[in-house]
Design a protein around this motif. Structure first.
Motif, mmCIF file in Angstrom:
data_model
loop_
_atom_site.group_PDB
_atom_site.id
_atom_site.type_symbol
_atom_site.label_atom_id
_atom_site.label_comp_id
_atom_site.label_asym_id
_atom_site.label_seq_id
_atom_site.Cartn_x
_atom_site.Cartn_y
_atom_site.Cartn_z
ATOM 1 N N LYS A 1 0.808 -1.219 0.000
ATOM 2 C CA LYS A 1 0.000 0.000 0.000
ATOM 3 C C LYS A 1 0.844 1.273 0.000
ATOM 4 C CE LYS A 1 -4.279 -1.872 1.831
ATOM 5 N NZ LYS A 1 -5.349 -1.750 2.837
ATOM 6 N N ASP A 2 2.138 1.147 0.274
ATOM 7 C CA ASP A 2 3.000 2.325 0.194
ATOM 8 C C ASP A 2 3.838 2.326 -1.089
ATOM 9 O OD1 ASP A 2 4.710 0.251 0.752
ATOM 10 O OD2 ASP A 2 5.664 1.203 2.487
ATOM 11 N N THR A 3 3.349 1.588 -2.108
ATOM 12 C CA THR A 3 4.036 1.526 -3.397
ATOM 13 C C THR A 3 4.163 2.919 -4.018
ATOM 14 O OG1 THR A 3 3.368 -0.742 -3.872
ATOM 15 C CG2 THR A 3 3.801 0.674 -5.764
ATOM 16 N N ALA A 4 5.273 3.167 -4.665
ATOM 17 C CA ALA A 4 5.482 4.441 -5.352
ATOM 18 C C ALA A 4 4.486 4.577 -6.501
ATOM 19 C CB ALA A 4 6.907 4.522 -5.889
ATOM 20 N N PRO A 5 4.031 5.798 -6.776
ATOM 21 C CA PRO A 5 3.050 6.009 -7.855
ATOM 22 C C PRO A 5 3.458 5.411 -9.193
ATOM 23 C CG PRO A 5 3.223 7.987 -6.522
ATOM 24 C CD PRO A 5 4.291 7.050 -6.023
ATOM 25 N N ALA A 6 4.707 5.598 -9.591
ATOM 26 C CA ALA A 6 5.149 5.074 -10.890
ATOM 27 C C ALA A 6 5.062 3.556 -10.937
ATOM 28 C CB ALA A 6 6.582 5.526 -11.176
#
Length: 225
Positions: free
Chosen positions: A114-119
């Motif tokens: 859930k804290d994955t980077a947007p890209a």
């Protein structure tokens, strides 16, 4: 910057399923920044996610595990049974590792923290829509390594028997799937074209009777490749 699919290509339809409105809003904001992605619907539980995927002919469903009414794993099973063309990416935290393994084994196209980077979120959606299950090089290696370690004794021998049907080159490709490499990166490592690697991957999945790249990657880890 993300590549554009083309003016005549349909946009990727995504359903976001999470019981926390703020998380849904954040994911929507990220995905709609890409002109090739359309957030077709949001869902607050698994039942709504299944219904939305069907109603909107979704390409990809981002599915939280912990939700009321119907949890993510149950929704995944329902989607695989009734709408197999939909690609499901599980949203999770490191604290849900065992559920992640169950999701991958039951046909999800991968998982994202859930804290994955947007890209990375956008890359995952694009990969899933293209039929390439997404293995995050960082998060997936960390989670799958820990899960595979706990199950290695019970599953290793069976996995080694299964991969025994592969040629040496197919085993090389499978090993790189286990590392989470894309077709392009695997091709560079093995001095092959991306198209050739894709052909090998299709052949490997058929021989091993794996539904997607994620299942094949788990098998590679269990076999010790």
């Amino acid at each position: 910057m993300q590549g554009v699919r083309g003016s005549h290509s349909p946009r990727i339809k995504v359903v976001i399923a999470d019981d926390e409105p703020l998380i849904r809003a954040g994911i929507r904001m990220i995905l709609t920044s890409d002109p090739d992605i359309e957030v077709a619907a949001e869902a607050a539980n698994g039942r709504e996610a299944v219904e939305a995927a069907r109603a909107h002919a979704a390409d990809v469903v981002l599915l939280d595990i912990q939700m009321p009414v119907m949890d993510g794993l149950t929704a995944l099973a329902e989607l695989r049974r009734t709408t197999p063309s939909v690609h499901v990416i599980i949203l999770t935290t490191f604290g849900e590792r065992e559920n992640v393994l169950r999701a991958l084994e039951h046909g999800s196209a991968g998982f994202l923290l859930k804290d994955t980077a947007p890209a990375e979120l956008i890359r995952a959606v694009r990969a899933a829509a293209a039929g390439d299950a997404y293995l995050s090089p960082a998060a997936t290696r960390h989670v799958v390594d820990q899960l595979a370690t706990g199950r290695a004794a019970a599953r290793g021998e069976q996995a080694r028997r299964r991969v025994g049907v592969l040629s040496e080159r197919e085993r090389d490709v499978l090993a790189l799937l286990g590392e989470g490499l894309s077709n392009a990166d695997a091709g560079k490592r093995l001095h092959m074209s991306e198209a050739t690697v894709k052909t090998y991957v299709s052949r490997i999945l058929a021989k091993l009777e794996c539904e997607n790249r994620v299942q094949a990657a788990l098998l590679a880890r269990d076999a010790g490749l």
